[in-house]
Design an enzyme around this catalytic site. Structure first.
Site, short mmCIF file in Angstrom:
data_model
loop_
_atom_site.label_atom_id
_atom_site.label_comp_id
_atom_site.label_asym_id
_atom_site.label_seq_id
_atom_site.Cartn_x
_atom_site.Cartn_y
_atom_site.Cartn_z
N ARG A 34 42.60 18.12 32.96
CA ARG A 34 41.27 17.94 33.57
C ARG A 34 40.38 17.09 32.64
N GLY A 144 48.29 28.09 33.19
CA GLY A 144 47.51 28.85 34.16
C GLY A 144 48.12 29.00 35.54
N ALA A 181 41.27 40.57 51.29
CA ALA A 181 40.17 41.41 50.77
C ALA A 181 40.45 41.78 49.32
N GLY A 185 37.98 37.18 47.67
CA GLY A 185 37.42 37.37 49.00
C GLY A 185 36.14 38.17 48.95
N VAL A 237 46.10 36.40 59.61
CA VAL A 237 45.73 35.17 60.30
C VAL A 237 47.00 34.33 60.38
N ALA A 321 41.02 36.33 32.62
CA ALA A 321 40.69 35.48 31.49
C ALA A 321 40.83 36.23 30.16
N HIS A 322 40.35 37.48 30.12
CA HIS A 322 40.38 38.20 28.84
C HIS A 322 41.80 38.59 28.45
N HIS A 445 19.15 57.49 26.31
CA HIS A 445 18.47 57.86 27.55
C HIS A 445 17.22 57.00 27.71
P1 FAD Z 1 43.75 28.37 33.25
O1 FAD Z 1 42.37 28.80 33.01
O2 FAD Z 1 44.20 28.16 34.65
O3 FAD Z 1 43.92 27.01 32.44
C1 FAD Z 1 45.07 26.25 32.50
C2 FAD Z 1 44.73 24.82 32.18
O4 FAD Z 1 45.92 24.10 31.99
C3 FAD Z 1 43.96 24.10 33.27
O5 FAD Z 1 42.78 23.55 32.76
C4 FAD Z 1 44.91 23.00 33.74
O6 FAD Z 1 44.24 21.81 34.11
C5 FAD Z 1 45.75 22.80 32.49
N1 FAD Z 1 47.08 22.25 32.76
C6 FAD Z 1 48.01 22.71 33.65
N2 FAD Z 1 49.14 21.99 33.57
C7 FAD Z 1 48.93 21.05 32.61
C8 FAD Z 1 49.72 19.99 32.07
N3 FAD Z 1 50.98 19.81 32.46
N4 FAD Z 1 49.17 19.20 31.13
C9 FAD Z 1 47.89 19.41 30.69
N5 FAD Z 1 47.11 20.40 31.17
C10 FAD Z 1 47.62 21.20 32.10
N6 FAD Z 1 39.18 36.17 35.49
C11 FAD Z 1 38.40 37.07 34.84
O7 FAD Z 1 38.87 37.68 33.87
N7 FAD Z 1 37.12 37.30 35.23
C12 FAD Z 1 36.57 36.67 36.29
O8 FAD Z 1 35.40 36.90 36.62
C13 FAD Z 1 37.35 35.73 37.00
N8 FAD Z 1 36.85 35.06 38.05
C14 FAD Z 1 37.62 34.15 38.70
C15 FAD Z 1 37.08 33.50 39.81
C16 FAD Z 1 37.83 32.58 40.50
C17 FAD Z 1 37.23 31.88 41.69
C18 FAD Z 1 39.16 32.28 40.08
C19 FAD Z 1 39.99 31.25 40.79
C20 FAD Z 1 39.72 32.93 38.98
C21 FAD Z 1 38.95 33.87 38.29
N9 FAD Z 1 39.46 34.58 37.20
C22 FAD Z 1 38.68 35.51 36.56
C23 FAD Z 1 40.83 34.35 36.70
C24 FAD Z 1 40.80 33.43 35.47
O9 FAD Z 1 40.19 32.22 35.80
C25 FAD Z 1 42.22 33.20 34.96
O10 FAD Z 1 42.86 34.43 34.72
C26 FAD Z 1 42.19 32.40 33.66
O11 FAD Z 1 41.55 31.18 33.83
C27 FAD Z 1 43.61 32.17 33.15
O12 FAD Z 1 43.56 31.45 31.96
P2 FAD Z 1 44.75 30.50 31.50
O13 FAD Z 1 44.33 29.95 30.20
O14 FAD Z 1 46.04 31.22 31.60
O15 FAD Z 1 44.82 29.34 32.59
P1 NAI Z 2 44.06 39.16 45.05
O1 NAI Z 2 45.47 39.38 44.71
O2 NAI Z 2 42.98 39.84 44.29
O3 NAI Z 2 43.81 39.53 46.58
C1 NAI Z 2 44.52 38.93 47.62
C2 NAI Z 2 44.37 39.80 48.85
O4 NAI Z 2 44.90 39.10 49.95
C3 NAI Z 2 45.12 41.12 48.74
O5 NAI Z 2 44.29 42.14 49.18
C4 NAI Z 2 46.32 40.91 49.66
O6 NAI Z 2 46.79 42.10 50.24
C5 NAI Z 2 45.72 39.97 50.70
N1 NAI Z 2 46.67 39.15 51.42
C6 NAI Z 2 47.78 38.54 50.94
N2 NAI Z 2 48.37 37.83 51.92
C7 NAI Z 2 47.61 37.97 53.02
C8 NAI Z 2 47.68 37.45 54.35
N3 NAI Z 2 48.65 36.62 54.72
N4 NAI Z 2 46.72 37.80 55.24
C9 NAI Z 2 45.71 38.64 54.86
N5 NAI Z 2 45.60 39.16 53.62
C10 NAI Z 2 46.52 38.81 52.71
O7 NAI Z 2 43.88 37.57 45.02
P2 NAI Z 2 42.59 36.66 45.04
O8 NAI Z 2 41.41 37.39 45.54
O9 NAI Z 2 42.99 35.40 45.70
O10 NAI Z 2 42.36 36.38 43.50
C11 NAI Z 2 43.42 35.79 42.71
C12 NAI Z 2 43.36 36.29 41.31
O11 NAI Z 2 42.29 35.68 40.61
C13 NAI Z 2 43.09 37.78 41.21
O12 NAI Z 2 44.29 38.50 41.31
C14 NAI Z 2 42.50 37.91 39.85
O13 NAI Z 2 43.53 38.06 38.92
C15 NAI Z 2 41.80 36.58 39.63
N6 NAI Z 2 40.35 36.74 39.83
C16 NAI Z 2 39.68 37.65 39.04
C17 NAI Z 2 38.34 37.88 39.22
C18 NAI Z 2 37.68 38.90 38.40
O14 NAI Z 2 38.25 39.34 37.41
N7 NAI Z 2 36.46 39.32 38.73
C19 NAI Z 2 37.56 37.13 40.21
C20 NAI Z 2 38.36 36.23 40.98
C21 NAI Z 2 39.69 36.04 40.78
#
Ligand code: FAD
Ligand code: NAI
Length: 466
Positions: A34, A144, A181, A185, A237, A321-322, A445
């Site tokens: 990126r 990731g 959900a 979602g 769906v 992430a953590h 408290h």
């Molecule tokens: P990533 O963060 O996915 O990073 C991987 C990086 O590798 C990317 O920047 C990608 O571009 C790079 N990359 C991939 N292939 C290559 C390559 N061949 N060469 C160079 N670069 C490459 N987790 C939480 O704990 N709390 C949250 O609140 C939370 N909210 C989320 C909300 C959303 C909408 C989403 C989608 C995820 C959320 N997550 C949350 C999950 C969290 O983002 C991931 O668990 C975390 O980012 C994983 O970290 P990572 O370092 O393994 O990979």
């Molecule tokens: P998820 O695994 O949390 O939820 C997916 C949901 O979709 C499940 O309830 C599953 O039963 C349902 N599902 C699967 N296939 C389906 C289908 N065909 N039709 C209807 N329902 C279906 O995945 P989500 O919400 O996409 O998040 C991905 C990951 O990102 C999470 O597992 C989490 O690790 C990370 N994440 C973490 C956050 C946080 O820590 N606050 C915030 C956002 C993402």
């Protein structure tokens, strides 16, 4: 250029691993495809979603609860462009922070797509197609995950969106249909509901947030329904017709049966995430993956090829992430001969809705399935002084403790600020605390955290305020 370590991917796993490695004296490089560092988490995940959750919660509060506290505001007006700019500013500050930390730790950053051509050799291809070759004793894969897709339903990030598109919609959809959900979602569904969308969530299983404690799941569903979200459980769906002005989604019972058409302006596909290893060259060099495409590693994060390691979403375990960060630190320490370790029994899981849901350790269902005898202590926020005065009485704390030793086995919170409050429970579990240890710890408290103490006292049936 020869390094001790090349980290592929700069998400929370990769950049944290690189910084810890540099602290420990390794000459380190990071390759990121990126334009900005920080991975999914900072660019299109945790950070932008929390910015929108925060802003939309303030918007809802201004409209609904300010008046109850004697603050008169005329109906708040939404400026979605400004809200998106607020979110982008938050992302920008965070990704620049990572860039600063990499520089501060003298880590070389390369922008481009990395491919491992042999153990110890990485080829980086930049946006202009130019390639350069890097060498290192060790390579860490921290690439990731990516959005899981539904067969036949193509994500265009405009009308049929993944979380990425849902973080940047140009206008509030009248009707948002969410598939899944799970955590995305519910979090992004909450954002758009607060901003005015009618949100219908279709879930394949018979309850929301699968995997969490059943009592928490039931309570969460009730509260989200009260807020106006509606759920179609045990449903799937099967198609989305994009030919008309509005989308037409076909919803069927999960077990099969007669279909129903539901119209929507935007469909959010949130059915999970899959490990991302495209173009890394893993098959050519023999890095093994498991049946779900995750890179197979041993207890020390070593892959099947010596000198190549993997951490974060691309390996097994919760995609958080953590968790990725802690693996990054542990692996860097392992690489210099220290005893890096991650305690997978004490990783918190937080859903940043309102109320927030935060859990650590085992659920009641998991303890039952494992045949472990336990005691339960519960405390509702309707009996917590601070929650009462703040009008945030939704939810409860539940502590599960071993019936014989009283050791804390699991803690479930559903309440305002649960994401911050769970830290106490995680620390307690890391230190092998008993419920009595928490019960005898002085809690300030008036705070919401007193409910944690009360739940711990309730394990021994001696809570004071109930
Ligand atoms: P990533 O963060 O996915 O990073 C991987 C990086 O590798 C990317 O920047 C990608 O571009 C790079 N990359 C991939 N292939 C290559 C390559 N061949 N060469 C160079 N670069 C490459 N987790 C939480 O704990 N709390 C949250 O609140 C939370 N909210 C989320 C909300 C959303 C909408 C989403 C989608 C995820 C959320 N997550 C949350 C999950 C969290 O983002 C991931 O668990 C975390 O980012 C994983 O970290 P990572 O370092 O393994 O990979
Ligand atoms: P998820 O695994 O949390 O939820 C997916 C949901 O979709 C499940 O309830 C599953 O039963 C349902 N599902 C699967 N296939 C389906 C289908 N065909 N039709 C209807 N329902 C279906 O995945 P989500 O919400 O996409 O998040 C991905 C990951 O990102 C999470 O597992 C989490 O690790 C990370 N994440 C973490 C956050 C946080 O820590 N606050 C915030 C956002 C993402």
């Amino acid at each position: 250029m020869a390094y001790d370590l090349i980290v592929i991917g700069s998400g929370p796993g990769g950049y944290v691993c690189a910084i810890r490695a540099a602290q420990l004296g390794l000459k380190t490089a990071v390759v990121e495809k990126r334009p900005t560092y920080g991975g999914t988490c900072l660019n299109i995940g945790c950070i932008p979603s929390k910015a929108l959750l925060h802003a939309s919660e303030c918007y809802e509060e201004a409209g609904h609860t300010f008046g109850k506290m004697g603050i008169g505001v005329s109906g708040p007006k939404l400026d979605l462009r400004a809200m998106m700019a607020f979110k982008d500013q938050g992302v920008d500050g965070n990704v620049k922070g990572v860039e600063f930390l990499l520089k501060k730790n003298k880590i070389d950053g390369f922008h481009g797509h990395a491919r491992i051509v042999a153990p110890g050799r990485v080829e980086v291809k930049d946006a202009d197609g130019k390639t350069q070759s890097l060498e290192a004793k060790s390579i860490v894969i921290a690439t990731g995950s990516d959005v899981a897709r539904l067969k036949g339903i193509e994500i265009d990030e405009r009308r049929i969106v993944s979380s990425t598109g849902a973080l940047s919609l140009p206008e509030v959809p009248k009707q948002l249909l969410v598939i899944g959900a799970g955590v995305i979602g519910l979090e992004l569904g909450s954002v758009w509901r607060r901003l005015g969308a009618q949100v219908v969530v279709v879930e394949f299983l018979d309850g929301i947030l699968p995997g969490m404690d059943a009592e928490i799941r039931r309570q969460a569903q009730r509260l989200f329904e009260r807020q106006g979200m509606s759920f179609r459980l045990s449903s799937k769906v099967t198609a989305v017709d994009t030919t008309g002005k509005r989308l037409k989604a076909t919803i069927e019972p999960a077990k099969g049966g007669s279909p129903e058409i539901v119209e929507a302006d935007v469909v959010l596909v949130a059915i999970g995430r899959v490990p991302f290893t495209d173009g890394l060259g893993l098959d050519e060099i023999g890095v093994k993956r498991d049946e779900r495409g995750r890179i197979a590693v041993d207890h020390y994060f070593a892959t099947s090829v010596p000198g190549i390691w993997a951490i974060g979403d691309v390996i097994a375990g919760p995609m958080l992430a953590h968790k990725a960060e802690d693996e990054g630190v542990a692996l860097a320490e392992i690489l210099v001969g220290q005893a890096g370790h991650v305690n997978y029994d004490a990783i918190p899981n937080v859903v940043y809705t309102y109320p927030e849901i935060a859990t650590v350790g085992k659920s009641e269902e998991e303890l039952k399935a494992a045949g472990i005898a336990y005691n339960v202590g519960k405390f509702p926020f309707t009996a917590n002084g601070r929650a009462k005065v703040n009008l945030t009485t939704d939810g409860f704390v539940k502590i599960l403790a071993d019936a014989k030793s009283d050791r804390v086995l699991g803690v479930q919170l559903i309440c305002a600020d649960a994401g911050n409050m769970i830290a106490e429970a995680v620390l307690a579990m890391e230190f092998g605390a008993s419920a009595e240890d928490i019960a005898r710890t002085c809690h300030a408290h008036p705070t919401l955290s007193e409910a944690v103490k009360e739940a711990a006292m309730a394990v021994a049936k001696r809570s004071i305020h109930m």
